[in-house]
Design an enzyme around this catalytic site. Sequence first.
Site, PDB file in Angstrom:
ATOM      1  N   ASP A  79       0.904  -0.985   0.095  1.00 30.16           N
ATOM      2  CA  ASP A  79       0.102  -0.094  -0.044  1.00 30.16           C
ATOM      3  C   ASP A  79       0.817   1.324  -0.028  1.00 30.16           C
ATOM      4  O   ASP A  79       2.270   1.004   0.531  1.00 30.16           O
ATOM      5  CB  ASP A  79      -0.919   0.024   1.226  1.00 30.16           C
ATOM      6  CG  ASP A  79      -2.108   0.993   1.486  1.00 30.16           C
ATOM      7  OD1 ASP A  79      -1.956   1.753   0.327  1.00 30.16           O
ATOM      8  OD2 ASP A  79      -2.855   0.702   2.126  1.00 30.16           O
ATOM      9  N   LYS A  80       0.324   2.283  -0.318  1.00 35.45           N
ATOM     10  CA  LYS A  80       1.069   3.643  -0.382  1.00 35.45           C
ATOM     11  C   LYS A  80       0.374   4.573  -0.097  1.00 35.45           C
ATOM     12  O   LYS A  80      -0.920   4.551  -0.338  1.00 35.45           O
ATOM     13  CB  LYS A  80       1.373   3.921  -1.915  1.00 35.45           C
ATOM     14  CG  LYS A  80       2.180   4.934  -2.313  1.00 35.45           C
ATOM     15  CD  LYS A  80       1.247   5.993  -2.753  1.00 35.45           C
ATOM     16  CE  LYS A  80       1.808   7.373  -2.922  1.00 35.45           C
ATOM     17  NZ  LYS A  80       1.043   8.641  -3.318  1.00 35.45           N
ATOM     18  N   HIS A  81       0.868   5.801   0.705  1.00 38.06           N
ATOM     19  CA  HIS A  81      -0.058   6.815   0.935  1.00 38.06           C
ATOM     20  C   HIS A  81       0.925   8.231   0.988  1.00 38.06           C
ATOM     21  O   HIS A  81       2.345   8.098   1.121  1.00 38.06           O
ATOM     22  CB  HIS A  81      -0.598   6.823   2.306  1.00 38.06           C
ATOM     23  CG  HIS A  81      -1.928   7.355   2.475  1.00 38.06           C
ATOM     24  ND1 HIS A  81      -3.117   6.924   1.864  1.00 38.06           N
ATOM     25  CD2 HIS A  81      -2.405   8.668   2.663  1.00 38.06           C
ATOM     26  CE1 HIS A  81      -4.141   7.624   1.963  1.00 38.06           C
ATOM     27  NE2 HIS A  81      -3.687   8.760   2.381  1.00 38.06           N
ATOM     28  N   SER A  82       0.284   9.149   0.593  1.00 35.31           N
ATOM     29  CA  SER A  82       1.179  10.591   0.720  1.00 35.31           C
ATOM     30  C   SER A  82       0.535  11.407   1.877  1.00 35.31           C
ATOM     31  O   SER A  82      -0.758  11.375   2.020  1.00 35.31           O
ATOM     32  CB  SER A  82       1.089  11.323  -0.694  1.00 35.31           C
ATOM     33  OG  SER A  82       0.698  12.615  -0.647  1.00 35.31           O
ATOM     34  N   THR A 119      -6.867  11.343  -4.109  1.00 35.27           N
ATOM     35  CA  THR A 119      -6.771  10.245  -5.243  1.00 35.27           C
ATOM     36  C   THR A 119      -8.138   9.968  -5.753  1.00 35.27           C
ATOM     37  O   THR A 119      -8.581   9.450  -7.042  1.00 35.27           O
ATOM     38  CB  THR A 119      -6.307   8.946  -5.030  1.00 35.27           C
ATOM     39  OG1 THR A 119      -4.811   9.330  -4.535  1.00 35.27           O
ATOM     40  CG2 THR A 119      -6.013   7.839  -5.901  1.00 35.27           C
ATOM     41  N   ARG A 167     -12.628  17.544   8.932  1.00 31.77           N
ATOM     42  CA  ARG A 167     -11.424  18.281   8.839  1.00 31.77           C
ATOM     43  C   ARG A 167     -11.262  19.138   7.820  1.00 31.77           C
ATOM     44  O   ARG A 167     -10.866  20.220   7.789  1.00 31.77           O
ATOM     45  CB  ARG A 167     -10.354  17.267   9.081  1.00 31.77           C
ATOM     46  CG  ARG A 167     -10.159  16.736  10.373  1.00 31.77           C
ATOM     47  CD  ARG A 167      -9.179  15.428  10.344  1.00 31.77           C
ATOM     48  NE  ARG A 167      -7.890  15.966  10.033  1.00 31.77           N
ATOM     49  CZ  ARG A 167      -6.992  15.098   9.360  1.00 31.77           C
ATOM     50  NH1 ARG A 167      -7.319  14.076   8.683  1.00 31.77           N
ATOM     51  NH2 ARG A 167      -5.593  15.664   8.958  1.00 31.77           N
ATOM     52  N   SER A 182      -5.180   9.552  10.589  1.00 35.27           N
ATOM     53  CA  SER A 182      -6.022   9.433   9.438  1.00 35.27           C
ATOM     54  C   SER A 182      -5.316   8.511   8.498  1.00 35.27           C
ATOM     55  O   SER A 182      -6.057   7.573   7.875  1.00 35.27           O
ATOM     56  CB  SER A 182      -6.080  10.885   8.721  1.00 35.27           C
ATOM     57  OG  SER A 182      -6.480  10.930   7.345  1.00 35.27           O
ATOM     58  N   LYS A 186      -6.474   3.993   7.962  1.00 37.21           N
ATOM     59  CA  LYS A 186      -6.506   3.427   6.454  1.00 37.21           C
ATOM     60  C   LYS A 186      -5.620   2.385   6.195  1.00 37.21           C
ATOM     61  O   LYS A 186      -6.125   1.319   5.537  1.00 37.21           O
ATOM     62  CB  LYS A 186      -6.782   4.529   5.332  1.00 37.21           C
ATOM     63  CG  LYS A 186      -7.882   5.492   5.625  1.00 37.21           C
ATOM     64  CD  LYS A 186      -7.616   6.484   4.427  1.00 37.21           C
ATOM     65  CE  LYS A 186      -6.995   7.662   4.490  1.00 37.21           C
ATOM     66  NZ  LYS A 186      -7.206   8.790   4.997  1.00 37.21           N
ATOM     67  N   LYS A 187      -4.580   2.315   6.602  1.00 42.19           N
ATOM     68  CA  LYS A 187      -3.384   1.560   5.994  1.00 42.19           C
ATOM     69  C   LYS A 187      -3.634   0.210   7.019  1.00 42.19           C
ATOM     70  O   LYS A 187      -3.302  -0.825   6.343  1.00 42.19           O
ATOM     71  CB  LYS A 187      -1.932   2.143   6.379  1.00 42.19           C
ATOM     72  CG  LYS A 187      -1.593   3.506   5.692  1.00 42.19           C
ATOM     73  CD  LYS A 187      -1.710   3.148   4.081  1.00 42.19           C
ATOM     74  CE  LYS A 187      -2.927   3.791   3.582  1.00 42.19           C
ATOM     75  NZ  LYS A 187      -3.315   3.950   2.243  1.00 42.19           N
TER      76      LYS A 187
END
Length: 430
Positions: A79-82, A119, A167, A182, A186-187
């Site tokens: 998984d990936k997130h910014s 996204t 938010r 946050s 999700k991860k």
Amino acid sequence: MRTSEFILAKRNGEAHTREELEDFIQGYLSGDIPDYQVSAWLMAVCWRGMSDQETIDLTNILACSGHMLDLHDLPHTVDKHSTGGVGDKTSLVLAPLLASSGAKVAKMSGRGLGHTGGTIDKLESIPGFSAILSESAFLRQIHEIGVVVSGQSTELAPAEGLLYALRNATATVQSLPLIASSIMSKKLAGGAGSLVLDVKVGSGAFLKTREEARRLGTTMMRIGREAGQEVRIVLSNMEEPLGYTVGNTLEVIEAMQCLKGAGPRDLTELCITLAEEVLSATGLPHERGEIEKRLTDGRAYDTFERWISAQGGKLEALETLELAPDRAVRRAPKAGFVSEVEALQIGQAVNTLGGGRSKKGDVIDLGVGIELHAKIGTEVERGDPLATIYHRSGKGLEDAIALFDRAITIAESATPPPLILESLPQIADG
Ligand code: URA
């Protein structure tokens, strides 16, 4: 504890117990606690912060507010997130790139937040695409296609979905514990074994300094570690937008160019670096040249099409995605080198055109945006085009132009800033 006492405790800088946080989030989810009380609490957290233990507790409570996916029967789940950027379409490229490299990509994403894009909004620029998946559809797709991206839903991290939207509308995004919980909730709910987190630094990031970014990265790494996830953290520059486009549909078009090996240098470099990091965490081959080849030989793009199609997106629409019909070109007022393209103001300009929400549930205009023709370091002559603004009948245009003009500086010389700032070392166990 009464809700007003709970809010007062945080306003006074006191720490919450896990039970208190659980009651509060549960009360919000069930509708017993209204938005205005949660908003007041979010603002108190922004000012007073949270301890590491509170942040970990909040993350776990948000993650467990819906089902937690179990992907243990699948190899190489990633998984990936910014942490939020302007023009950051990395996930659209990275998800299929990783899947084409043998990883199973199970990603839960969000919508636009503050001045940054999301996204899910970008993907919804593709006619037919659905980001609301049931848990069973999510699991089926990861098994069959190897890549799936969904939003928070009533089944997956629902409490995080509610807080996220609130938010965005209450100027309470910029808080380290709120960002960490946050993202990591999700991860955790998504269940992937390895993560790469792109922590943005600079004027367009929520946390502006390298020091704050390191603290955020380390906090998220610790939370993931405790849950048994392998977490890699990359700090990247967000002084100027990533790539040349900002705005949902424009960004999808640029991401597709990158997936065909013709993307902008910075976007391509970031995607390859993040891919290398997370593939190495899974133990899959992660040689840079090999990863790059998947972008140029069509394998990543083929995977993108299979993914989009599996979530209902119409492939025949990809070549003709609809942009806002009206254009305004901004030109260089003098000759020189572009020395600043302030990401924050460019993101705000796109929101002003209708590309972002000011209230919960606002419908946004996916076709508006800004296409840059020059980035930091570009030499320009007086009158050269700096950007094209895509707008709809002038809505928000005057303010967007004012923001854009303030974002750009032309100087006698300029050097492009480094994009990849550092990868954080792994923290010791315990
Ligand atoms: N991305 C998220 O999912 N949450 C944040 O708070 C910031 C970026």
